[in-house]
Structure formats: C-alpha cells, structure tokens
Design a protein around this motif. Structure first.
Motif, PDB file in Angstrom:
ATOM      1  N   SER A   1       0.825  -1.211   0.000  1.00 26.97           N
ATOM      2  CA  SER A   1       0.000   0.000   0.000  1.00 26.97           C
ATOM      3  C   SER A   1       0.856   1.256   0.000  1.00 26.97           C
ATOM      4  O   SER A   1       0.520   2.251  -0.661  1.00 26.97           O
ATOM      5  N   LEU A   2       1.972   1.248   0.711  1.00 27.92           N
ATOM      6  CA  LEU A   2       2.837   2.415   0.756  1.00 27.92           C
ATOM      7  C   LEU A   2       3.555   2.628  -0.578  1.00 27.92           C
ATOM      8  O   LEU A   2       3.688   3.771  -1.043  1.00 27.92           O
TER       9      LEU A   2
ATOM     10  N   ALA B   1       9.137   5.594  -1.022  1.00 26.84           N
ATOM     11  CA  ALA B   1       7.884   5.594  -0.269  1.00 26.84           C
ATOM     12  C   ALA B   1       8.162   5.917   1.195  1.00 26.84           C
ATOM     13  O   ALA B   1       9.172   5.485   1.757  1.00 26.84           O
ATOM     14  N   ARG B   2       7.256   6.638   1.817  1.00 32.79           N
ATOM     15  CA  ARG B   2       7.401   7.020   3.215  1.00 32.79           C
ATOM     16  C   ARG B   2       6.614   6.069   4.116  1.00 32.79           C
ATOM     17  O   ARG B   2       5.456   5.765   3.818  1.00 32.79           O
ATOM     18  N   PRO B   3       7.202   5.611   5.212  1.00 32.32           N
ATOM     19  CA  PRO B   3       6.424   4.843   6.193  1.00 32.32           C
ATOM     20  C   PRO B   3       5.290   5.692   6.750  1.00 32.32           C
ATOM     21  O   PRO B   3       5.371   6.922   6.777  1.00 32.32           O
ATOM     22  N   ASP B   4       4.252   5.035   7.206  1.00 33.01           N
ATOM     23  CA  ASP B   4       3.133   5.725   7.827  1.00 33.01           C
ATOM     24  C   ASP B   4       3.533   6.105   9.256  1.00 33.01           C
ATOM     25  O   ASP B   4       3.853   5.231  10.062  1.00 33.01           O
ATOM     26  N   PRO B   5       3.518   7.394   9.603  1.00 30.19           N
ATOM     27  CA  PRO B   5       3.963   7.795  10.950  1.00 30.19           C
ATOM     28  C   PRO B   5       3.096   7.245  12.068  1.00 30.19           C
ATOM     29  O   PRO B   5       3.541   7.168  13.217  1.00 30.19           O
ATOM     30  N   THR B   6       1.860   6.855  11.760  1.00 30.62           N
ATOM     31  CA  THR B   6       0.999   6.284  12.796  1.00 30.62           C
ATOM     32  C   THR B   6       1.292   4.813  13.044  1.00 30.62           C
ATOM     33  O   THR B   6       0.777   4.235  14.006  1.00 30.62           O
ATOM     34  N   HIS B   7       2.101   4.214  12.185  1.00 31.77           N
ATOM     35  CA  HIS B   7       2.483   2.809  12.339  1.00 31.77           C
ATOM     36  C   HIS B   7       4.002   2.713  12.138  1.00 31.77           C
ATOM     37  O   HIS B   7       4.479   2.220  11.116  1.00 31.77           O
ATOM     38  N   PRO B   8       4.795   3.215  13.083  1.00 27.20           N
ATOM     39  CA  PRO B   8       6.248   3.261  12.911  1.00 27.20           C
ATOM     40  C   PRO B   8       6.853   1.878  12.709  1.00 27.20           C
ATOM     41  O   PRO B   8       6.417   0.894  13.303  1.00 27.20           O
ATOM     42  N   LEU B   9       7.862   1.830  11.860  1.00 26.19           N
ATOM     43  CA  LEU B   9       8.512   0.570  11.525  1.00 26.19           C
ATOM     44  C   LEU B   9       9.418   0.106  12.667  1.00 26.19           C
ATOM     45  O   LEU B   9      10.019   0.912  13.372  1.00 26.19           O
ATOM     46  N   ASP B  10       9.530  -1.193  12.814  1.00 27.09           N
ATOM     47  CA  ASP B  10      10.514  -1.782  13.718  1.00 27.09           C
ATOM     48  C   ASP B  10      11.790  -2.155  12.974  1.00 27.09           C
ATOM     49  O   ASP B  10      12.824  -2.395  13.609  1.00 27.09           O
ATOM     50  N   GLY B  11      11.717  -2.221  11.665  1.00 35.01           N
ATOM     51  CA  GLY B  11      12.901  -2.515  10.871  1.00 35.01           C
ATOM     52  C   GLY B  11      13.728  -1.266  10.612  1.00 35.01           C
ATOM     53  O   GLY B  11      13.239  -0.141  10.683  1.00 35.01           O
TER      54      GLY B  11
END
Length: 477
Positions: free
Chosen positions: A145-146, A381-391
């Motif tokens: 989706s991102l 693509a930018r990660p969604d700031p409301t769902h921060p990545l652990d990677g």
C-alpha cells in the motif's frame, strides 16, 4: 581428491560451521563462476560509488517456504544443486546472518508486509494463521500500500497466509493483483488446502488449474515480469516449495492419495494430518523439491533478463523461516517453530545490478522488517507515521557506504524468546531457562555462556522484556 569440483563442494558442505568469521558463518564455496563464465572469489561487501542513482527500481521479492539456511549449494549443501540461486548470489550479495521475522510462516509474512514485529497486530499473534477469524487488518499500512501510494504497480503471486476471504486478502491490503493461495499449505495438484477447500484464486475468484503448483506460479510470474510496464512495480513471489506435503512434479499419484484423505476427512485435524504427510518424504524428495524451486526462480530471472529490466530490478530472495524435517541446516541447531538459529536464520540474497556490485558476502545481521524499510526507501515511499517501523533500512549501508546502525534484533514466540546484539544472542527455551551464546564462535549454540557472563545476560534480557511490553499479549491458549 580426484574430482576438484566435487571435492571442494563436499569439503565446504561437510565442514560448514568450522570456518566462522567474527560476524557469522560463511559455509559454502569460496569461489564460483560468474555470469560471464570466469571465476571470482567472494569478497566482503562494500557499497559501490558508480551506480546510477536516478531511477527507482522494480522490486522482485521471492520467498521460499520452510527453506533451511544451508539448503542452497552456495550456502554449503553438499547434495543439493541450486545453480540459478547460486548465480544470483554471485551477481550480488549473499548474506550469512540474515533472519526471518519469526519462526513460522504467518508471523514472518506479517513482519515483512508491515515492517513491524508480528506482535504489533492481532493477526500476527497467530503462529501460524489457521482459521478465518485471523488475518492482516486491511486498514494496516503495508509494503504494497505504501509503494502503491508512491506510484508502484503491485502484485502478489503465490502464498498469502495472512487470512482468508471474505475479510482478508492481498487485494484488501494494497496489492493491485493477486494470484495464489490464501492458506499456509496445499496439496500441489488438487490445490486442496488446510481448510479442506480448493485454494487457488485469481483475485477473489477460484482459478482452476490442477497442474503442479510450482509450475503454475512460475508461469504467472514470468507473464508478469514480461509485461510492458509503464511504471515501476513490486512483485511478491511466494512459492510454497519446499513446504510439505513432499511432492515433486512427477508425484501426481501421491498427491491424489493425499487429496483423497482430505476429501474424506471427518475433522480439521484429519485435513492437517493428511497435508503434514508424516508418512512421506525423504532427503532425496526434498532435494528434488528444492532443485525445482531453484529452476523456477531461474525461469523468472531469465524472463526478467529477456524483458530488458534486469539492470533496474532489485531482486531479494529469502525464506519465510528456518528449515523443517529434511532440511540441511548445518552447522545450526533447531528448526522451524524454534528461535534457535536453525529456526530463524535463512538464506538471503540481494541483486541490483545498477547499484550493487557482484561477488560479495555480507555478515551484517538483519531480519525481515529491515527489508521492508529498505524497499520503501529505495522505492521512494514514506512509512506511515501512525504505524512506525521496527525494521531499519539497509539502504545507507548498501548504497552509500554508511556504517550499519547498532541495534538489537528481537523475536518473540509463545514458547521461546530471543534477542541478538552484535555477536551475542539471548535465548530462553520452552522451559523458561535463559541462555547466552556467542554466535561468532558458536553458531550451533552449544556453549552456554550464561553462567560466565551474568551481567551481559541480564542486560540482553532486560532489553528483550522492554520491547515485549510494547507488544500485544497472546490470547489464552
């Protein structure tokens, strides 16, 4: 040693874990023929400064299913021939210390698709997803989706295993196209899966094809990469090979017998038992399956080359977790379902001709969520700031020569816990006993240093517990 090629192959396969570097295991041939036919020694990874920087790559992410760490000849298997994957490794980077996001299929796929620990989401607590009530929340941002928002075409071909219709589907989670199976396992010919139902779909509709499943997926992937694409694309190509049942292309009769058991099953347990195929398989059959996976990957890569897209396509190959019954995992201990090295360390290969040099090996520890972050970065693509990545993105390390950021790799399953920091690994077994291993010296995890380094053990355990507190609790068993 009368045959130098065979003796070298067997030598590396047999000594496997005795040649340990300071950062990890480097089993496998030290030299190999490159695509031009010469012989070049595998060298430590260094980023390249001459790669073209303007074009966003296509992203081809290929997963084997239950493929063990040393099941490829380039990783030391003395009896399995994988020339296509070995060539892919020679054309890019072979990672010795790469890990899956978990010890089973579904949680790792959650971690790859979301870039987060499986325990961040309710569906990721299933180990693995086994009924229609469990799945990847369609509202959760995903790799697909991102990238889709960033202008990529997206497709998933093969095993999904993140939930069934009607609530869960790749089409609901960012993939434009889906062709494959929803469940975690299926009989390779009839396509009967773990719910006892037919499980081959195009989008949300049944697609009838009773040929060997690996062949069917390969044809569809070849068709996809051969298209005249007008924008960059992401293709998640998820084979079920070499996951049980133990069937190669010539085993239709055995497959029919398994299918008959599924059709006559009186319970879900009967279906599972039929697919588990405990009365079948062998090292020879498993070898045949792995070699068929290698041939399938070779066909897809050949189609990519013919299409003229090879230079600008990043290819990532890995397994969803460690090996199973017939895998060759030497020198690692443990297997699928366990957080010992054999359950989570997986063969991982990266190739991107436009940006990354060939004939390289990296001992940098990494795991599935890191690749999510990496693919998002190289795809713009930018990660969604409301769902921060652990990677953590590896793009700086791979493309710009940046030193990898020091961090912990974390795993949690119901019966085990593990954390890796540099060469050190904290592991808690199913009996609740804590262990400490120096993986640089003991990748087999036999020398427990917990009594000798109590302060380090306590530090790693505290770090694990700090992260675990952020995750959802497991439901009552």
């Amino acid at each position: 040693m009368n045959d130098p090629r065979m003796s070298r192959r067997l030598f590396h396969g047999l000594i496997g874990g005795s040649a340990l570097t300071a950062a990890g295991v480097t089993a496998g041939p030290a030299t190999a023929n490159d695509k031009a036919g010469g012989e070049t020694e595998e060298r430590p990874f260094r980023s390249r400064s001459d790669g073209a920087r303007g074009r966003r790559p296509n992203l081809l992410v290929i997963l084997g299913d239950d493929l063990g760490w040393a099941d490829l000849s380039s990783y030391g298997a003395p009896h399995i021939k994988t020339p296509h994957l070995d060539r892919l490794a020679r054309q890019g980077v072979r990672f010795t210390d790469a890990y899956s996001g978990s010890a089973t299929c579904s949680p790792t796929r959650f971690s790859l698709y979301t870039g987060r620990y499986p325990g961040r989401t309710k569906g990721g607590l299933a180990e693995p997803v086994s009924d229609r009530s469990q799945g990847l929340d369609p509202h959760h941002p995903t790799l697909a989706s991102l990238l889709k928002t960033a202008g990529y075409a997206t497709a998933l071909i093969g095993k999904w295993h993140c939930g069934w219709l009607p609530d869960y589907s790749p089409a609901k989670s960012g993939w434009d196209e889906f062709f494959g199976n929803f469940g975690g396992v299926l009989e390779y010919f009839s396509k009967l899966g773990q719910l006892g139902e037919y499980d081959l779909f195009e989008g949300d509709a049944d697609y009838k094809d009773l040929r060997y499943y690996t062949t069917v997926l390969t044809e569809r992937a070849v068709e996809y990469v051969s298209r005249d694409h007008d924008r960059p694309w992401l293709l998640n190509l998820n084979f079920t090979t070499p996951h049980w049942p133990w069937l190669a292309e010539g085993d239709a009769a055995t497959g029919a017998a398994i299918a008959a058991k599924i059709r006559s099953a009186k319970s879900h347990a009967d279906v599972v038992n039929a697919l588990n195929h405990y009365d079948g398989g062998s090292v020879a059959k498993y070898t045949e399956m792995v070699e068929s996976l290698d041939a399938a990957v070779g066909e897809v890569l050949a189609a990519l080359r013919r299409s003229g897209q090879e230079e600008d396509t990043l290819v990532l190959f890995a397994s969803d977790n460690g090996g199973e019954r017939f895998s060759y995992n030497w020198p690692l201990s443990g297997e699928k379902f366990s957080l010992l090295e054999g359950g989570i360390r997986v063969p991982t290969i990266l190739r991107w001709p436009a940006r990354i040099g060939a004939h390289q090996v990296s001992h940098e520890p990494n795991f599935s969520p890191d690749w999510t972050a990496t693919l998002l970065e190289v795809g713009g693509a930018r990660p969604d700031p409301t769902h921060p990545l652990d990677g953590t993105s590896l793009a700086g390390y791979l493309l710009r020569g940046e030193a990898p950021r020091e961090r912990d790799l974390f795993w949690r399953v119901r019966d085990n816990r593990a954390l890796r920091r540099g060469k050190w690994k904290y592991y808690q077994d199913a009996d609740g006993k804590d262990h400490l291993f120096n993986l640089a010296q003991d990748a087999r995890e036999q020398a427990d240093l917990a009594p000798d380094r109590p302060e380090l053990l306590a530090d790693l355990k505290t770090s694990w517990e700090r992260t675990a507190k952020e995750l959802l609790p497991y439901p009552a068993a």
